[in-house]
Design an enzyme around this catalytic site. Sequence first.
Site, PDB file in Angstrom:
ATOM      1  N   LYS A  15     -43.406 -25.714  -4.720  1.00 15.45           N
ATOM      2  CA  LYS A  15     -42.766 -27.000  -4.699  1.00 15.45           C
ATOM      3  C   LYS A  15     -42.330 -27.550  -6.034  1.00 15.45           C
ATOM      4  O   LYS A  15     -41.202 -28.014  -6.259  1.00 15.45           O
ATOM      5  CB  LYS A  15     -44.081 -28.232  -4.310  1.00 15.45           C
ATOM      6  CG  LYS A  15     -44.419 -27.904  -2.941  1.00 15.45           C
ATOM      7  CD  LYS A  15     -45.482 -29.080  -2.660  1.00 15.45           C
ATOM      8  CE  LYS A  15     -46.921 -29.046  -3.618  1.00 15.45           C
ATOM      9  NZ  LYS A  15     -47.556 -27.833  -3.440  1.00 15.45           N
ATOM     10  N   ARG A  90     -49.270 -36.679   0.474  1.00 10.63           N
ATOM     11  CA  ARG A  90     -50.174 -35.971   0.704  1.00 10.63           C
ATOM     12  C   ARG A  90     -51.416 -36.207   1.991  1.00 10.63           C
ATOM     13  O   ARG A  90     -51.951 -35.607   2.408  1.00 10.63           O
ATOM     14  CB  ARG A  90     -51.196 -35.515  -0.517  1.00 10.63           C
ATOM     15  CG  ARG A  90     -50.579 -34.402  -1.413  1.00 10.63           C
ATOM     16  CD  ARG A  90     -51.545 -34.229  -2.654  1.00 10.63           C
ATOM     17  NE  ARG A  90     -51.762 -32.841  -2.811  1.00 10.63           N
ATOM     18  CZ  ARG A  90     -51.304 -32.254  -3.903  1.00 10.63           C
ATOM     19  NH1 ARG A  90     -50.286 -32.737  -4.404  1.00 10.63           N
ATOM     20  NH2 ARG A  90     -51.700 -31.146  -3.982  1.00 10.63           N
ATOM     21  N   ARG A 129     -50.733 -17.540 -11.903  1.00 10.79           N
ATOM     22  CA  ARG A 129     -50.012 -18.467 -12.545  1.00 10.79           C
ATOM     23  C   ARG A 129     -50.497 -18.984 -13.834  1.00 10.79           C
ATOM     24  O   ARG A 129     -51.875 -19.130 -14.372  1.00 10.79           O
ATOM     25  CB  ARG A 129     -49.896 -19.590 -11.673  1.00 10.79           C
ATOM     26  CG  ARG A 129     -49.401 -20.809 -12.585  1.00 10.79           C
ATOM     27  CD  ARG A 129     -49.019 -22.156 -11.910  1.00 10.79           C
ATOM     28  NE  ARG A 129     -50.336 -22.735 -11.258  1.00 10.79           N
ATOM     29  CZ  ARG A 129     -49.939 -23.831 -10.335  1.00 10.79           C
ATOM     30  NH1 ARG A 129     -48.969 -24.325  -9.740  1.00 10.79           N
ATOM     31  NH2 ARG A 129     -51.203 -23.972  -9.670  1.00 10.79           N
ATOM     32  N   ARG A 160     -54.535 -22.934 -15.199  1.00 12.34           N
ATOM     33  CA  ARG A 160     -54.676 -24.405 -14.801  1.00 12.34           C
ATOM     34  C   ARG A 160     -56.017 -24.717 -14.424  1.00 12.34           C
ATOM     35  O   ARG A 160     -56.691 -23.571 -13.778  1.00 12.34           O
ATOM     36  CB  ARG A 160     -53.818 -24.747 -13.480  1.00 12.34           C
ATOM     37  CG  ARG A 160     -53.084 -26.136 -13.898  1.00 12.34           C
ATOM     38  CD  ARG A 160     -52.066 -26.350 -12.911  1.00 12.34           C
ATOM     39  NE  ARG A 160     -52.330 -26.942 -11.476  1.00 12.34           N
ATOM     40  CZ  ARG A 160     -51.739 -27.102 -10.650  1.00 12.34           C
ATOM     41  NH1 ARG A 160     -50.393 -27.290 -10.790  1.00 12.34           N
ATOM     42  NH2 ARG A 160     -52.217 -27.719  -9.447  1.00 12.34           N
ATOM     43  N   ARG A 171     -58.720 -26.090  -2.459  1.00 15.40           N
ATOM     44  CA  ARG A 171     -57.698 -26.756  -2.433  1.00 15.40           C
ATOM     45  C   ARG A 171     -56.718 -26.577  -1.022  1.00 15.40           C
ATOM     46  O   ARG A 171     -56.113 -27.478  -0.393  1.00 15.40           O
ATOM     47  CB  ARG A 171     -56.612 -26.419  -3.490  1.00 15.40           C
ATOM     48  CG  ARG A 171     -56.971 -27.025  -4.839  1.00 15.40           C
ATOM     49  CD  ARG A 171     -56.362 -26.671  -6.068  1.00 15.40           C
ATOM     50  NE  ARG A 171     -55.213 -26.471  -6.291  1.00 15.40           N
ATOM     51  CZ  ARG A 171     -54.386 -25.805  -6.860  1.00 15.40           C
ATOM     52  NH1 ARG A 171     -55.136 -24.607  -7.897  1.00 15.40           N
ATOM     53  NH2 ARG A 171     -53.165 -25.810  -6.788  1.00 15.40           N
TER      54      ARG A 171
HETATM   55  P1  AP5 Z   1     -45.430 -23.693  -8.155  1.00 18.75           P
HETATM   56  O1  AP5 Z   1     -43.970 -24.043  -8.283  1.00 18.75           O
HETATM   57  O2  AP5 Z   1     -46.127 -24.121  -9.163  1.00 18.75           O
HETATM   58  O3  AP5 Z   1     -46.131 -24.258  -6.785  1.00 18.75           O
HETATM   59  P2  AP5 Z   1     -46.671 -25.633  -6.163  1.00 18.75           P
HETATM   60  O4  AP5 Z   1     -46.351 -25.666  -5.039  1.00 18.75           O
HETATM   61  O5  AP5 Z   1     -46.166 -26.744  -7.034  1.00 18.75           O
HETATM   62  O6  AP5 Z   1     -48.167 -25.420  -6.608  1.00 18.75           O
HETATM   63  P3  AP5 Z   1     -49.301 -26.428  -7.208  1.00 18.75           P
HETATM   64  O7  AP5 Z   1     -50.430 -25.304  -7.525  1.00 18.75           O
HETATM   65  O8  AP5 Z   1     -48.739 -27.378  -8.212  1.00 18.75           O
HETATM   66  O9  AP5 Z   1     -49.528 -27.201  -5.997  1.00 18.75           O
HETATM   67  P4  AP5 Z   1     -50.624 -28.279  -5.664  1.00 18.75           P
HETATM   68  O10 AP5 Z   1     -50.092 -29.152  -4.658  1.00 18.75           O
HETATM   69  O11 AP5 Z   1     -51.987 -27.701  -5.434  1.00 18.75           O
HETATM   70  O12 AP5 Z   1     -50.825 -29.286  -7.202  1.00 18.75           O
HETATM   71  P5  AP5 Z   1     -50.333 -30.524  -7.834  1.00 18.75           P
HETATM   72  O13 AP5 Z   1     -50.225 -30.235  -9.333  1.00 18.75           O
HETATM   73  O14 AP5 Z   1     -49.267 -31.014  -6.862  1.00 18.75           O
HETATM   74  O15 AP5 Z   1     -45.626 -22.192  -7.884  1.00 18.75           O
HETATM   75  C1  AP5 Z   1     -46.662 -21.556  -7.956  1.00 18.75           C
HETATM   76  C2  AP5 Z   1     -46.816 -20.223  -8.674  1.00 18.75           C
HETATM   77  O16 AP5 Z   1     -45.949 -19.363  -8.105  1.00 18.75           O
HETATM   78  C3  AP5 Z   1     -46.035 -20.292 -10.252  1.00 18.75           C
HETATM   79  O17 AP5 Z   1     -46.499 -19.301 -11.023  1.00 18.75           O
HETATM   80  C4  AP5 Z   1     -44.508 -19.982  -9.928  1.00 18.75           C
HETATM   81  O18 AP5 Z   1     -44.061 -19.449 -10.955  1.00 18.75           O
HETATM   82  C5  AP5 Z   1     -44.652 -18.951  -8.606  1.00 18.75           C
HETATM   83  N1  AP5 Z   1     -43.565 -18.924  -7.709  1.00 18.75           N
HETATM   84  C6  AP5 Z   1     -42.819 -20.142  -7.382  1.00 18.75           C
HETATM   85  N2  AP5 Z   1     -41.920 -19.754  -6.385  1.00 18.75           N
HETATM   86  C7  AP5 Z   1     -42.181 -18.408  -6.277  1.00 18.75           C
HETATM   87  C8  AP5 Z   1     -41.487 -17.375  -5.482  1.00 18.75           C
HETATM   88  N3  AP5 Z   1     -40.424 -18.011  -4.432  1.00 18.75           N
HETATM   89  N4  AP5 Z   1     -41.882 -16.119  -5.450  1.00 18.75           N
HETATM   90  C9  AP5 Z   1     -42.725 -15.687  -6.270  1.00 18.75           C
HETATM   91  N5  AP5 Z   1     -43.432 -16.495  -7.108  1.00 18.75           N
HETATM   92  C10 AP5 Z   1     -43.128 -17.950  -6.971  1.00 18.75           C
HETATM   93  O19 AP5 Z   1     -51.669 -31.107  -7.605  1.00 18.75           O
HETATM   94  C11 AP5 Z   1     -52.901 -31.019  -8.423  1.00 18.75           C
HETATM   95  C12 AP5 Z   1     -53.906 -31.923  -7.819  1.00 18.75           C
HETATM   96  O20 AP5 Z   1     -53.598 -33.237  -8.305  1.00 18.75           O
HETATM   97  C13 AP5 Z   1     -54.493 -32.019  -6.655  1.00 18.75           C
HETATM   98  O21 AP5 Z   1     -55.433 -30.923  -6.389  1.00 18.75           O
HETATM   99  C14 AP5 Z   1     -55.133 -33.350  -6.478  1.00 18.75           C
HETATM  100  O22 AP5 Z   1     -56.469 -33.432  -6.864  1.00 18.75           O
HETATM  101  C15 AP5 Z   1     -54.170 -34.276  -7.548  1.00 18.75           C
HETATM  102  N6  AP5 Z   1     -53.012 -34.952  -6.955  1.00 18.75           N
HETATM  103  C16 AP5 Z   1     -51.663 -34.483  -6.980  1.00 18.75           C
HETATM  104  N7  AP5 Z   1     -50.806 -35.250  -6.231  1.00 18.75           N
HETATM  105  C17 AP5 Z   1     -51.708 -36.124  -5.312  1.00 18.75           C
HETATM  106  C18 AP5 Z   1     -51.434 -36.877  -4.347  1.00 18.75           C
HETATM  107  N8  AP5 Z   1     -50.269 -37.361  -3.941  1.00 18.75           N
HETATM  108  N9  AP5 Z   1     -52.688 -37.436  -3.770  1.00 18.75           N
HETATM  109  C19 AP5 Z   1     -53.948 -37.112  -4.050  1.00 18.75           C
HETATM  110  N10 AP5 Z   1     -54.166 -36.260  -5.178  1.00 18.75           N
HETATM  111  C20 AP5 Z   1     -53.289 -35.684  -5.658  1.00 18.75           C
HETATM  112 MG    MG Z   2     -46.938 -27.983  -8.582  1.00 20.90          MG
END
Ligand code: AP5
Ligand code: MG
Length: 227
Positions: A15, A90, A129, A160, A171
Amino acid sequence: MGLNVIMMGPPGAGKGTQAERFARARGLPKISTGDILRDGIKRELAAAVEAKARMDRGELVEDATMIEIVRNRLLQPDTTPGFVLDGFPRTVPQAKALDEIIDERGKGPLVVVDVVVPESELIRRLAGRRICSTCGTNAEPADGASRAVCGKCGGELVQRTDDNDNVVSERLKVYTRQTQPLVDYYRERATFRVVNGAQAPERVAHELDTVIGDAAAVGAAMGTEPT
Ligand code: AP5
Ligand code: MG
């Protein structure tokens, strides 16, 4: 007319990677709630510091906190041409709140894209990552030269805090339980699309560009926001 995009998908779906790329190409702000929280923790802002324990356990932060953060962010003038949301909504209450905010704004259709990737690949990606401890960005996957230094700012690359095996497993469970129902919330909309995220990043980006363009045209023709 503005273009409002939600990038949905499980942890590790790409994402953030794709939202960044798409937003840059279209001149739109990328609004990542995870990044906003991590930045707030670094700056020791009360709401973010309070959220940290939940994030480190892999749980979601309270809806009220997240809705407030996004509502305030969407009031900023840079969102006038639209925005790309990464990691919000979410939960169904967050999605309902976003619909209300968009109704109040009245600027362009809402396109929802679900980026789908098999669980084994998500686990592989998250285990590998590394992010920059200074600028917070993902280390480029092709950054073979030095795994220890950020290619953008030279900062130290670290794992992270929520990317260790136990928290990743939590997660993924939280995603299935609390976020997947959102797909049903959006599925019937004419501007909902699914993309195969288990391809090379360039191919995912190409597919996203095509489906978002198509959905935005459908949304604009309907002359409405969410339907
Ligand atoms: P990346 O692009 O980082 O993936 P992502 O989908 O953004 O994954 P996240 O781990 O950031 O998602 P998340 O939803 O768990 O975390 P968030 O920060 O939103 O890619 C991942 C890896 O794969 C990277 O190394 C990348 O280089 C690689 N990659 C990408 N595309 C690729 C491809 N096509 N092929 C191969 N490799 C690839 O949330 C974190 C925490 O914050 C949550 O757990 C929660 O506690 C809180 N939070 C955030 N938003 C909310 C909300 N709206 N409500 C409640 N809590 C929230
Ligand atoms: Mg992300």
